[in-house]
Design an enzyme around this catalytic site. Structure first.
Site, mmCIF file in Angstrom:
data_model
loop_
_atom_site.group_PDB
_atom_site.id
_atom_site.type_symbol
_atom_site.label_atom_id
_atom_site.label_comp_id
_atom_site.label_asym_id
_atom_site.label_seq_id
_atom_site.Cartn_x
_atom_site.Cartn_y
_atom_site.Cartn_z
ATOM 1 N N ASN A 155 -29.643 -37.938 -62.244
ATOM 2 C CA ASN A 155 -29.995 -36.640 -61.681
ATOM 3 C C ASN A 155 -31.232 -36.735 -60.806
ATOM 4 O O ASN A 155 -31.173 -37.288 -59.725
ATOM 5 C CB ASN A 155 -30.141 -35.560 -62.746
ATOM 6 N N THR A 198 -28.883 -40.383 -56.690
ATOM 7 C CA THR A 198 -27.617 -40.807 -57.271
ATOM 8 C C THR A 198 -27.230 -42.064 -56.519
ATOM 9 O O THR A 198 -27.887 -42.434 -55.553
ATOM 10 C CB THR A 198 -26.588 -39.662 -57.100
#
Length: 583
Positions: free
Chosen positions: A392, A372
């Site tokens: 993700n 992230t």
């Protein structure tokens, strides 16, 4: 213990004095602007937009879009994110929720194999793993509602970098090697990352002409440039060619949502942070309010870590059962963030002994991977942005629909796809986070503001389920008087209820502290080599933070030393104001 009256004194001061202070103080306007991001090209893009007369929100669009180009390993147009904004003129804070949503085809049954077990490959790889992206809609929304410049202007740095290329760095090349078997299944992905016939190598230029054209469409046509028209048709065709079932109506129906941030007090700070569907704000409120009565700075390191870990343990237990998309499930926010509820949890903590997680009944919590990114901005007018965005897992689903350059997320694995069955990280979730069409999956992303009488800080980090505890440790660092760079460099430890172990970075705790924690009954998981299994990583996160010292009239930033390509950029007030005045 600290006097309980102290919190109420600070609360009253913040509610009554801060607006007047901000309006009347000669230092109420920052001496310039500061940006901290995970890549120097993104920081430079934001500074460029500020120099051209943009505000923090325009700069956020530029930074976000540029990160989408240079950090495909972490985030991108095919993913989503959360943007915490503060508008200096109105004094308003707003949380822009651009989390991905489940497509209509999503159901628990869609992710089961012939034997009725969870189909792990479908959950994390390819089109079935992807939720409907939210990041492009966020860029359009923020530029149109809060920015000063046209969207097309703020997207220009990202378009240029996508078209002309940028040097591949180690994390991008290493991430590709770890996901190459999946990514090379898909023709659209191969056309981007194997365009020269070889995988990306450190130092070579990575050009993404299809992504540049997609960004140009977004710049010209706004929302319709991604969610309708040519790009949408290519996305849908690519998804369907690989067996997915997105449709044009649900793509065009995506909308960001503005939500009210969570607010609470800790040790003289007002904390403004992420509400559901982030789990971070509620967990922060619980942990900090559990810890507040203790004088943590006056405790020995083992005692401080013990109490902090016990607060983490209890917050993560509640995360599992109660949190999900507030548009689909009733989240008891007022109860979970109440000081009285925190006091009840605090009363269950033994000051010298670990509480076995088995005594806090339940099952593990769903996680989000470490790949992230986060950036923090304060501009010369006092506007500020904390933004965390993701696809993700490393390189998301690994799937790029041909002709778009858009790497799709694999956020569907953040749902509890099969209640009671571990996800990719060996953890489970329950009904509050079960998938449903249009529902947003639970997240750990926790963009946060801290406001005291003399300092304002913006911070956040990637790191999967560890995001929340890294932000917690950052807040505790600011409360201890650390500088932004010291906060960004803090050693990190983590407990998430189950597995019942303290995870630590390499060198985060000295041997004597580890031994003392073990004597209290804690299991301490030390780092392992990634090739030996999914143990605790050597280093975590990529914290980016900026701080305005109102008394000194200075701006500082901190970028995580764990990430060699991050950068803090500072811009004198005159440089931004001159261009803004010329408009």
């Amino acid at each position: 213990m600290k006097p309980t009256a102290r919190r109420w004194i600070w609360t009253l001061w913040l509610l009554l004095a801060l607006p007047a202070f901000a309006a009347e103080s000669p230092r109420a306007t920052p001496p310039g602007a500061a940006i901290a991001s995970a890549h120097e090209l993104a920081t430079e893009a934001g500074l460029r937009i500020l120099r051209e007369g943009g505000n923090a929100f325009d700069a956020a669009v530029a930074v976000s879009a540029t990160l989408s180009v240079v950090e495909p390993v972490s985030s991108g147009l095919g993913g989503g994110g959360f943007f915490l904004l503060h508008d200096a003129r109105s004094g308003r804070d707003v949380f822009v929720d651009a989390r991905e949503v489940a497509p209509r085809s999503a159901s628990p049954q869609a992710y089961l194999d012939a034997a009725g077990e969870l189909d792990r490959d479908r959950a994390v790889n390819g089109p079935w793993a992807a939720g409907i992206p939210g990041l492009p809609a966020a860029l359009v929304h923020i530029a149109g509602k809060y920015g000063r410049l046209p969207l097309a202007r703020s997207l220009q740095p990202a378009i240029r970098i996508a078209r002309d290329g940028f040097p591949v760095y180690a994390r991008l090349a290493d991430g590709y090697r770890s996901r190459s078997k999946v990514m090379e299944r898909y023709r659209g992905t191969r056309e981007v990352f194997l365009a020269d016939g070889d995988p990306p190598e450190e130092g070579e230029l990575l050009k993404q002409p299809d992504l540049a054209r997609t960004l140009e469409k977004l710049a010209r046509e706004g929302f319709d440039g991604f969610y309708r028209g040519e790009v949408a048709r290519r996305l849908l065709a690519g998804v369907r060619a690989e067996g997915g079932r997105w449709n044009a109506e649900e793509l065009a129906a995506y909308r960001v949502k503005e939500r009210e941030p969570l607010r609470f007090e800790y040790d003289g700070w007002q904390v403004v942070t992420a509400p559901p569907p982030s789990s971070g704000g509620i967990a922060l409120a619980q942990m900090l309010q559990i810890l507040e009565p203790w004088d943590l700075a006056g405790l020995s390191e083992p005692q401080r870590v013990h109490l902090t870990v016990e607060a983490m343990r209890r917050a993560y237990r509640d995360r599992t059962f109660y949190l999900g998309d507030p548009d689909f499930v009733q989240v008891p926010v007022a109860l979970l963030t109440s000081p009285d509820y925190a006091a009840g949890l605090r009363a269950t903590i033994h000051p010298q002994k670990a509480t076995p997680s088995a005594l806090l009944s339940g099952a593990p919590t769903p996680l989000e991977d470490e790949e992230t990114t986060h950036f923090s901005i304060i501009d010369g007018e006092g506007n500020r942005v904390a933004a965390t965005q993701t696809v993700n897992l490393t390189y998301g689903s690994g799937f790029i629909p041909r002709g778009t350059g858009v790497l799709l997320n694999n956020e569907m694995d953040d749902f509890a796809l099969r209640p009671g069955t571990p996800n990719a990280f060996g953890v489970m979730g329950f009904e509050a986070n079960a998938p449903a069409p249009g529902k947003r999956m639970l997240s750990s992303m926790t963009p946060t503001f801290l406001v005291s009488r003399d300092r304002i800080a913006v911070l956040g980090t990637p790191g999967g389920s560890r995001i929340i505890t890294m932000v917690l440790l950052g807040i505790l660092g600011y409360a201890d008087g650390l500088s932004p760079q010291q906060v960004a460099a803090l050693p990190r430890y983590h407990h998430q209820w189950l597995p019942d172990a303290i995870q630590i970075e390499t060198g985060a705790l000295p041997p004597a502290t580890i031994a003392a924690l073990q004597a209290m009954g804690h299991t301490v998981r030390t780092p392992v080599d990634p090739s030996e299994g999914r143990g605790s990583s050597h280093v975590w996160g990529n914290l980016q933070t900026v701080m305005w010292d109102l008394r000194a009239g200075t701006l500082e930033g901190g970028t995580d030393p764990r990430n060699p390509v991050g950068k803090v950029g500072l811009l004198p007030a005159a440089a931004q104001q001159a261009r803004a005045s010329a408009r």
